[in-house]
Design a protein around this motif. Structure first.
Motif, PDB file in Angstrom:
ATOM      1  N   LEU A 155      16.174  16.466  -5.238  1.00 24.99           N
ATOM      2  CA  LEU A 155      17.175  15.411  -5.395  1.00 24.99           C
ATOM      3  C   LEU A 155      16.962  14.644  -6.693  1.00 24.99           C
ATOM      4  O   LEU A 155      17.925  14.175  -7.312  1.00 24.99           O
ATOM      5  N   ASP A 156      15.723  14.506  -7.122  1.00 26.69           N
ATOM      6  CA  ASP A 156      15.443  13.819  -8.397  1.00 26.69           C
ATOM      7  C   ASP A 156      16.191  14.495  -9.545  1.00 26.69           C
ATOM      8  O   ASP A 156      16.627  13.823 -10.496  1.00 26.69           O
ATOM      9  N   ASP A 157      16.325  15.802  -9.458  1.00 28.96           N
ATOM     10  CA  ASP A 157      16.965  16.562 -10.535  1.00 28.96           C
ATOM     11  C   ASP A 157      18.479  16.360 -10.586  1.00 28.96           C
ATOM     12  O   ASP A 157      19.132  16.787 -11.541  1.00 28.96           O
ATOM     13  N   LEU A 158      19.047  15.706  -9.547  1.00 28.64           N
ATOM     14  CA  LEU A 158      20.496  15.498  -9.515  1.00 28.64           C
ATOM     15  C   LEU A 158      20.946  14.256 -10.282  1.00 28.64           C
ATOM     16  O   LEU A 158      22.141  14.066 -10.518  1.00 28.64           O
ATOM     17  N   VAL A 159      20.007  13.413 -10.633  1.00 35.30           N
ATOM     18  CA  VAL A 159      20.355  12.191 -11.372  1.00 35.30           C
ATOM     19  C   VAL A 159      20.977  12.586 -12.715  1.00 35.30           C
ATOM     20  O   VAL A 159      20.377  13.342 -13.496  1.00 35.30           O
ATOM     21  N   GLY A 160      22.181  12.090 -12.969  1.00 33.82           N
ATOM     22  CA  GLY A 160      22.882  12.420 -14.214  1.00 33.82           C
ATOM     23  C   GLY A 160      23.631  13.732 -14.157  1.00 33.82           C
ATOM     24  O   GLY A 160      24.290  14.119 -15.124  1.00 33.82           O
ATOM     25  N   LYS A 161      23.557  14.438 -13.007  1.00 35.09           N
ATOM     26  CA  LYS A 161      24.265  15.712 -12.847  1.00 35.09           C
ATOM     27  C   LYS A 161      25.536  15.500 -12.020  1.00 35.09           C
ATOM     28  O   LYS A 161      25.726  14.473 -11.364  1.00 35.09           O
ATOM     29  N   LYS A 162      26.422  16.501 -12.046  1.00 37.35           N
ATOM     30  CA  LYS A 162      27.666  16.440 -11.276  1.00 37.35           C
ATOM     31  C   LYS A 162      27.496  17.191  -9.956  1.00 37.35           C
ATOM     32  O   LYS A 162      27.311  18.420  -9.947  1.00 37.35           O
ATOM     33  N   LEU A 163      27.549  16.437  -8.870  1.00 36.43           N
ATOM     34  CA  LEU A 163      27.414  17.011  -7.537  1.00 36.43           C
ATOM     35  C   LEU A 163      28.808  17.190  -6.927  1.00 36.43           C
ATOM     36  O   LEU A 163      29.683  16.342  -7.098  1.00 36.43           O
ATOM     37  N   VAL A 164      29.020  18.288  -6.222  1.00 38.19           N
ATOM     38  CA  VAL A 164      30.310  18.553  -5.594  1.00 38.19           C
ATOM     39  C   VAL A 164      30.682  17.390  -4.666  1.00 38.19           C
ATOM     40  O   VAL A 164      29.842  16.900  -3.915  1.00 38.19           O
ATOM     41  N   PRO A 165      31.948  16.914  -4.715  1.00 37.30           N
ATOM     42  CA  PRO A 165      32.386  15.783  -3.884  1.00 37.30           C
ATOM     43  C   PRO A 165      32.203  16.041  -2.387  1.00 37.30           C
ATOM     44  O   PRO A 165      32.154  17.189  -1.934  1.00 37.30           O
ATOM     45  N   MET A 166      32.113  14.952  -1.611  1.00 40.91           N
ATOM     46  CA  MET A 166      31.893  15.028  -0.162  1.00 40.91           C
ATOM     47  C   MET A 166      32.947  14.223   0.588  1.00 40.91           C
ATOM     48  O   MET A 166      33.485  13.253   0.077  1.00 40.91           O
ATOM     49  N   THR A 167      33.203  14.619   1.832  1.00 40.32           N
ATOM     50  CA  THR A 167      34.129  13.879   2.682  1.00 40.32           C
ATOM     51  C   THR A 167      33.433  12.624   3.217  1.00 40.32           C
ATOM     52  O   THR A 167      32.195  12.581   3.288  1.00 40.32           O
ATOM     53  N   PRO A 168      34.201  11.613   3.624  1.00 37.94           N
ATOM     54  CA  PRO A 168      33.605  10.372   4.145  1.00 37.94           C
ATOM     55  C   PRO A 168      32.736  10.571   5.382  1.00 37.94           C
ATOM     56  O   PRO A 168      31.810   9.800   5.612  1.00 37.94           O
ATOM     57  N   VAL A 169      33.027  11.612   6.207  1.00 37.95           N
ATOM     58  CA  VAL A 169      32.257  11.812   7.437  1.00 37.95           C
ATOM     59  C   VAL A 169      31.111  12.811   7.261  1.00 37.95           C
ATOM     60  O   VAL A 169      30.420  13.149   8.224  1.00 37.95           O
ATOM     61  N   SER A 170      30.881  13.270   6.049  1.00 39.05           N
ATOM     62  CA  SER A 170      29.809  14.234   5.808  1.00 39.05           C
ATOM     63  C   SER A 170      28.439  13.615   6.070  1.00 39.05           C
ATOM     64  O   SER A 170      28.105  12.552   5.568  1.00 39.05           O
ATOM     65  N   GLY A 171      27.627  14.317   6.869  1.00 40.23           N
ATOM     66  CA  GLY A 171      26.278  13.832   7.140  1.00 40.23           C
ATOM     67  C   GLY A 171      25.387  13.878   5.898  1.00 40.23           C
ATOM     68  O   GLY A 171      24.450  13.094   5.763  1.00 40.23           O
ATOM     69  N   PHE A 172      25.707  14.778   4.978  1.00 50.24           N
ATOM     70  CA  PHE A 172      24.896  14.907   3.764  1.00 50.24           C
ATOM     71  C   PHE A 172      25.011  13.667   2.873  1.00 50.24           C
ATOM     72  O   PHE A 172      24.125  13.374   2.087  1.00 50.24           O
ATOM     73  N   ARG A 173      26.109  12.966   3.013  1.00 48.63           N
ATOM     74  CA  ARG A 173      26.311  11.732   2.249  1.00 48.63           C
ATOM     75  C   ARG A 173      25.190  10.716   2.542  1.00 48.63           C
ATOM     76  O   ARG A 173      24.753   9.990   1.659  1.00 48.63           O
ATOM     77  N   TYR A 174      24.742  10.703   3.796  1.00 42.80           N
ATOM     78  CA  TYR A 174      23.704   9.735   4.182  1.00 42.80           C
ATOM     79  C   TYR A 174      22.335  10.105   3.613  1.00 42.80           C
ATOM     80  O   TYR A 174      21.494   9.244   3.396  1.00 42.80           O
ATOM     81  N   ILE A 175      22.126  11.383   3.368  1.00 45.14           N
ATOM     82  CA  ILE A 175      20.886  11.795   2.698  1.00 45.14           C
ATOM     83  C   ILE A 175      20.861  11.204   1.286  1.00 45.14           C
ATOM     84  O   ILE A 175      19.853  10.666   0.826  1.00 45.14           O
ATOM     85  N   LEU A 176      22.006  11.293   0.619  1.00 43.76           N
ATOM     86  CA  LEU A 176      22.114  10.774  -0.749  1.00 43.76           C
ATOM     87  C   LEU A 176      22.087   9.248  -0.785  1.00 43.76           C
ATOM     88  O   LEU A 176      21.471   8.648  -1.670  1.00 43.76           O
ATOM     89  N   LYS A 177      22.745   8.610   0.191  1.00 44.55           N
ATOM     90  CA  LYS A 177      22.731   7.149   0.257  1.00 44.55           C
ATOM     91  C   LYS A 177      21.315   6.633   0.440  1.00 44.55           C
ATOM     92  O   LYS A 177      20.901   5.645  -0.175  1.00 44.55           O
ATOM     93  N   ASP A 178      20.562   7.299   1.310  1.00 45.75           N
ATOM     94  CA  ASP A 178      19.175   6.904   1.543  1.00 45.75           C
ATOM     95  C   ASP A 178      18.348   7.074   0.274  1.00 45.75           C
ATOM     96  O   ASP A 178      17.511   6.223  -0.064  1.00 45.75           O
ATOM     97  N   TYR A 179      18.590   8.172  -0.430  1.00 46.56           N
ATOM     98  CA  TYR A 179      17.875   8.404  -1.693  1.00 46.56           C
ATOM     99  C   TYR A 179      18.200   7.298  -2.690  1.00 46.56           C
ATOM    100  O   TYR A 179      17.288   6.755  -3.348  1.00 46.56           O
ATOM    101  N   ASN A 180      19.481   6.956  -2.821  1.00 47.88           N
ATOM    102  CA  ASN A 180      19.898   5.937  -3.788  1.00 47.88           C
ATOM    103  C   ASN A 180      19.309   4.568  -3.487  1.00 47.88           C
ATOM    104  O   ASN A 180      18.966   3.803  -4.400  1.00 47.88           O
TER     105      ASN A 180
END
Length: 298
Positions: A155-180
């Motif tokens: 996930l550290d390597d994603l900073v400054g990179k373009k990640l494919v968009p996610m839907t509002p109900v995607s569980g993966f969004r919370y992985i990224l929110k927690d990281y941020n």
């Protein structure tokens, strides 16, 4: 005198016949059943199992939940639910296939007792739904990238990179929110999209429009195989606990299914199902799972 003896003999015979009427009568199978026992036997007969309405995902989740060649539900989660029915014969699950939003709305309103999908746990959902204590499995998440990209493994390597968009109900969004939240000033940018599919998302990576896509590895393997996409998993990121999602009023049902799930893990049933469907025991450590996915070529 003779008449008296005759009357006594008649009385004895009559009493014998009447007594015989109270004895057991032959049953159809050759045995005997007391006439007075019939109502009691009927009252102790097993009650029919209670039908529990639940929601399945209308979009197939590879190896987790999908329709087989006979158009019947199959996969790890389906086998898990069948094992629960064995443990809890007082219940019979009845399924209806709906999309993610329909599962959430239906479970919230009580249309469904629970939603059978690989739901992640997050604070927003915990306010509206009842989560069991025990997860029934894990979603192994990874980063899909082009074969020549060796700069995106974590996930550290994603900073400054373009990640494919996610839907509002995607569980993966919370992985990224927690990281941020844990990396202020070095957040990963999250773009929104109303609706999407793993296949469409992966095509965006293959085209070079986006650098990476965070997804369940089973989705990745299924889409790459079907579409012959030239992509790879740059790194296995996490092992996310997945749960069934219950209506708030289904406390007893959730507790019983929770206890049965613990038993299915302890007796080795769920680990064996994991090996059957994913070719790796996801109940073991993340390091073990990472190695399992690293060397698998199928």
């Amino acid at each position: 005198m003779k008449k008296t003896r005759f009357h006594l003999l008649f009385a004895v015979v009559l009493l014998t016949v009447l007594a015989g009427c109270g004895k057991t009568a032959p049953a159809a199978d050759g045995g005997s059943t007391p006439a007075s026992a019939t109502p009691a036997a009927a009252s102790t007969a097993k009650a029919a199992p209670k039908v529990i309405k639940s929601a399945l995902n209308t979009v197939p989740v590879p190896l987790f939940s999908f329709l087989d060649e006979k158009n019947q539900p199959a996969g790890f989660m389906i086998d898990y639910l069948k094992e629960l029915e064995k443990k809890l014969p007082e219940y019979k699950f009845e399924y209806e296939s709906v999309d993610n939003e329909g599962q959430l709305i239906g479970t919230d309103t009580g249309k469904y007792a629970f939603a059978a999908n690989f739901w992640f746990k997050n604070p927003e959902r915990e306010k509206k739904y009842l989560y069991p204590q025990q997860e029934f499995g894990y979603s192994i998440t990874g980063l899909a990238v082009k074969p020549d990209r060796n700069d995106i493994k974590t996930l550290d390597d994603l900073v400054g990179k373009k990640l494919v968009p996610m839907t509002p109900v995607s569980g993966f969004r919370y992985i990224l929110k927690d990281y941020n939240l844990k990396h202020p000033g070095k957040e990963i940018k999250i773009e929104d999209v109303e609706k999407t599919t793993p296949a469409d998302d992966l095509k965006l990576v293959e085209s070079g429009k986006y650098d990476a896509h965070l997804l369940n590895i089973n989705h990745f393997e299924d889409a790459v195989k079907k579409l012959n996409l030239n992509l790879k998993i740059g790194g296995v990121i996490s092992k996310e606990s997945v749960y069934l999602l219950f209506n708030k009023n289904q406390t007893e049902l959730a507790q019983k299914m929770d206890a049965a799930t613990v038993e299915l893990i302890k007796d080795g049933t769920l680990p064996k199902l994991s090996e059957k469907w994913f070719k790796v025991d996801v109940f073991k450590s993340l390091e073990y799972v990472q190695q399992g996915y690293k060397f698998r070529k199928d």
